[in-house]
Design a protein around this motif. Structure first.
Motif, PDB file in Angstrom:
ATOM      1  N   PHE A  22       0.817  -1.206   0.000  1.00 17.09           N
ATOM      2  CA  PHE A  22       0.000   0.000   0.000  1.00 17.09           C
ATOM      3  C   PHE A  22       0.855   1.261   0.000  1.00 17.09           C
ATOM      4  O   PHE A  22       1.772   1.404   0.809  1.00 17.09           O
ATOM      5  CB  PHE A  22      -0.918   0.039   1.225  1.00 17.09           C
ATOM      6  CG  PHE A  22      -2.082  -0.899   1.156  1.00 17.09           C
ATOM      7  CD1 PHE A  22      -3.241  -0.543   0.492  1.00 17.09           C
ATOM      8  CD2 PHE A  22      -2.012  -2.153   1.756  1.00 17.09           C
ATOM      9  CE1 PHE A  22      -4.315  -1.421   0.422  1.00 17.09           C
ATOM     10  CE2 PHE A  22      -3.083  -3.028   1.694  1.00 17.09           C
ATOM     11  CZ  PHE A  22      -4.240  -2.660   1.019  1.00 17.09           C
ATOM     12  N   SER A  26      -3.121   6.938  -3.875  1.00 18.83           N
ATOM     13  CA  SER A  26      -3.020   6.723  -5.318  1.00 18.83           C
ATOM     14  C   SER A  26      -3.559   7.983  -5.986  1.00 18.83           C
ATOM     15  O   SER A  26      -4.746   8.304  -5.865  1.00 18.83           O
ATOM     16  CB  SER A  26      -3.850   5.507  -5.742  1.00 18.83           C
ATOM     17  OG  SER A  26      -4.051   5.494  -7.149  1.00 18.83           O
ATOM     18  N   GLY A 224      -7.065  -1.455  -3.461  1.00 14.08           N
ATOM     19  CA  GLY A 224      -6.596  -2.787  -3.068  1.00 14.08           C
ATOM     20  C   GLY A 224      -7.666  -3.639  -2.430  1.00 14.08           C
ATOM     21  O   GLY A 224      -7.363  -4.513  -1.614  1.00 14.08           O
ATOM     22  N   THR A 265      -1.530   0.116  -5.399  1.00 13.67           N
ATOM     23  CA  THR A 265      -2.680   0.171  -4.498  1.00 13.67           C
ATOM     24  C   THR A 265      -2.369   1.068  -3.303  1.00 13.67           C
ATOM     25  O   THR A 265      -1.213   1.199  -2.885  1.00 13.67           O
ATOM     26  CB  THR A 265      -3.047  -1.235  -4.004  1.00 13.67           C
ATOM     27  OG1 THR A 265      -1.850  -1.918  -3.576  1.00 13.67           O
ATOM     28  CG2 THR A 265      -3.690  -2.046  -5.115  1.00 13.67           C
ATOM     29  N   ALA A 266      -3.416   1.696  -2.754  1.00 12.32           N
ATOM     30  CA  ALA A 266      -3.206   2.687  -1.705  1.00 12.32           C
ATOM     31  C   ALA A 266      -4.384   2.707  -0.736  1.00 12.32           C
ATOM     32  O   ALA A 266      -5.487   2.263  -1.058  1.00 12.32           O
ATOM     33  CB  ALA A 266      -3.020   4.083  -2.321  1.00 12.32           C
ATOM     34  N   TYR A 267      -4.128   3.255   0.468  1.00 12.03           N
ATOM     35  CA  TYR A 267      -5.194   3.390   1.457  1.00 12.03           C
ATOM     36  C   TYR A 267      -6.271   4.361   0.977  1.00 12.03           C
ATOM     37  O   TYR A 267      -7.453   4.177   1.262  1.00 12.03           O
ATOM     38  CB  TYR A 267      -4.631   3.912   2.781  1.00 12.03           C
ATOM     39  CG  TYR A 267      -3.598   3.030   3.431  1.00 12.03           C
ATOM     40  CD1 TYR A 267      -3.841   1.677   3.655  1.00 12.03           C
ATOM     41  CD2 TYR A 267      -2.369   3.540   3.845  1.00 12.03           C
ATOM     42  CE1 TYR A 267      -2.898   0.871   4.268  1.00 12.03           C
ATOM     43  CE2 TYR A 267      -1.418   2.751   4.461  1.00 12.03           C
ATOM     44  CZ  TYR A 267      -1.682   1.411   4.659  1.00 12.03           C
ATOM     45  OH  TYR A 267      -0.732   0.616   5.271  1.00 12.03           O
ATOM     46  N   VAL A 301      -6.142  -4.229   5.283  1.00 10.55           N
ATOM     47  CA  VAL A 301      -6.034  -2.775   5.261  1.00 10.55           C
ATOM     48  C   VAL A 301      -5.945  -2.231   6.688  1.00 10.55           C
ATOM     49  O   VAL A 301      -5.106  -1.371   6.989  1.00 10.55           O
ATOM     50  CB  VAL A 301      -7.245  -2.151   4.530  1.00 10.55           C
ATOM     51  CG1 VAL A 301      -7.188  -0.622   4.601  1.00 10.55           C
ATOM     52  CG2 VAL A 301      -7.295  -2.609   3.082  1.00 10.55           C
ATOM     53  N   ARG A 304      -2.443  -3.034   8.366  1.00 13.29           N
ATOM     54  CA  ARG A 304      -1.344  -2.247   7.798  1.00 13.29           C
ATOM     55  C   ARG A 304      -1.444  -0.781   8.230  1.00 13.29           C
ATOM     56  O   ARG A 304      -0.454  -0.168   8.652  1.00 13.29           O
ATOM     57  CB  ARG A 304      -1.374  -2.322   6.273  1.00 13.29           C
ATOM     58  CG  ARG A 304      -1.193  -3.713   5.710  1.00 13.29           C
ATOM     59  CD  ARG A 304       0.284  -4.095   5.641  1.00 13.29           C
ATOM     60  NE  ARG A 304       0.419  -5.290   4.856  1.00 13.29           N
ATOM     61  CZ  ARG A 304       0.498  -5.322   3.529  1.00 13.29           C
ATOM     62  NH1 ARG A 304       0.440  -4.205   2.833  1.00 13.29           N
ATOM     63  NH2 ARG A 304       0.633  -6.472   2.891  1.00 13.29           N
ATOM     64  N   SER A 305      -2.636  -0.201   8.070  1.00 14.07           N
ATOM     65  CA  SER A 305      -2.787   1.221   8.378  1.00 14.07           C
ATOM     66  C   SER A 305      -2.609   1.493   9.868  1.00 14.07           C
ATOM     67  O   SER A 305      -2.053   2.531  10.253  1.00 14.07           O
ATOM     68  CB  SER A 305      -4.151   1.721   7.897  1.00 14.07           C
ATOM     69  OG  SER A 305      -5.202   1.013   8.526  1.00 14.07           O
TER      70      SER A 305
END
Length: 328
Positions: A22, A26, A224, A265-267, A301, A304-305
């Protein structure tokens, strides 16, 4: 007393949910129709020159959300090769990249809109991202709904509330006191902004997905959140310095042009788009608010975040943002 029976299941019978890397954001630098490219290099240079300050502002805004460290921002550009193909990748892409570079912008990832409808998986089998998202739609019934409206899977329309009742054609069914009722938005704040979104149209030859629905798929891919039997969908293919092909179908659905790019891919997503896309992106939000996200994907998600202390909104639609510069 009957004892509960134990159920044994091979772990290989359940597909593993593939993890994806991530970025924080994006950043979409544009989405143009084929007709836009026919206007020539000046049109492209004007686009990126207008987009540049807004892209810089979006990058700077990411830093304010981070407790420390450097923000990870990847850029992308979506080309509409689904509704028309007036040129070839070999003719179209080099001037596009040159115009972006002239404005001081780098396109990390280039995507084909047709890939949001049909693409090729890592095992070379066909994958249908739009059909996959359709199966994940969970309609939000408005208060007082009678269930008269057919499901979205049959009619291809998705709304954010309750339609106005249709006029009856039989006088016997009409009551003398019947009055017109307006449509209403579910969860409206004071006044309704009702929207009914067409997801596809069918012909004898094929189903044509709407621009709004493919754009919703595009957002889910960038976030993602989309999987096919546990596998990530539209994973970027490194392109390096190869020549671009003469046929769009010979170009992967998403190509990584910059080998040093942050993850695709991104948050969160941010899209810098012409104002004509405003109604389309409103429709995208209506769709995203009614898409079921797999629990395992959402958990990835969250984990990770949380490790990065980077807040990600619970609602998928709230993870998207837009800039509509005048004159773009």
């Amino acid at each position: 007393m009957n004892q509960p029976s134990s159920v044994f299941r091979e772990t290989s019978a359940e597909p593993r949910t593939e993890s994806v890397p991530f970025s924080h954001v994006s950043l979409e630098l544009g989405h143009l129709y084929m007709e836009d490219f026919t206007e020539g290099g000046d049109r492209l240079r004007r686009h990126f020159a207008t987009a540049r300050p807004w892209a810089d502002a979006a990058r700077a805004g990411v830093g304010t959300r981070l407790a420390g460290g450097r923000p990870r921002v990847s850029t992308c550009f979506l080309i509409d090769d689904y509704f028309s193909r007036l040129s070839t990748p070999a003719e179209l892409i080099p001037p596009l990249l040159a115009a972006a570079a002239e404005a001081g912008l780098t396109i990390d990832y280039l995507a084909r809109e047709s890939g949001c409808a049909v693409t090729t998986g890592t095992d070379r089998a066909e994958v249908h991202p739009a059909e996959s998202v359709l199966q994940r739609l969970v309609e939000s019934p408005p208060p007082g709904s009678s269930g008269f409206r057919p499901p979205v899977s049959r009619i291809g329309w998705l709304s954010n509330g309750r339609r106005a009742p249709t006029q009856r054609t039989s006088a016997a069914l009409d009551s003398a006191g019947a009055v017109w009722q307006p449509p209403s938005e579910t969860g409206a704040r004071g006044h309704s902004v009702f929207m009914d979104v067409e997801l596809w149209s069918d012909s004898d030859e094929r189903r044509t997905w709407s621009c709004a629905f493919l754009a919703a798929v595009w957002q889910l891919v960038r976030l993602g959140l989309l999987r096919d039997n546990g596998r990530a969908v539209l994973a970027p293919t490194p392109w390096d310095d190869r020549e671009f092909p003469e046929d769009w179908d010979e170009l992967p659905s998403v190509v990584r042009l910059n080998p040093r790019a942050q993850p695709f891919t991104a948050y969160l997503t941010c899209s810098v788009l012409p104002t004509r896309f405003m109604p389309v992106e409103h429709a995208v939000r209506v769709i995203l608010e009614q898409v079921h996200i797999e629990a395992q994907v959402q958990e990835q998600v969250n984990q990770r975040s949380n490790r990065e202390s980077f807040t990600v909104p619970a609602d998928v639609a709230d993870r998207t943002s837009y800039v509509f510069p005048p004159g773009l």
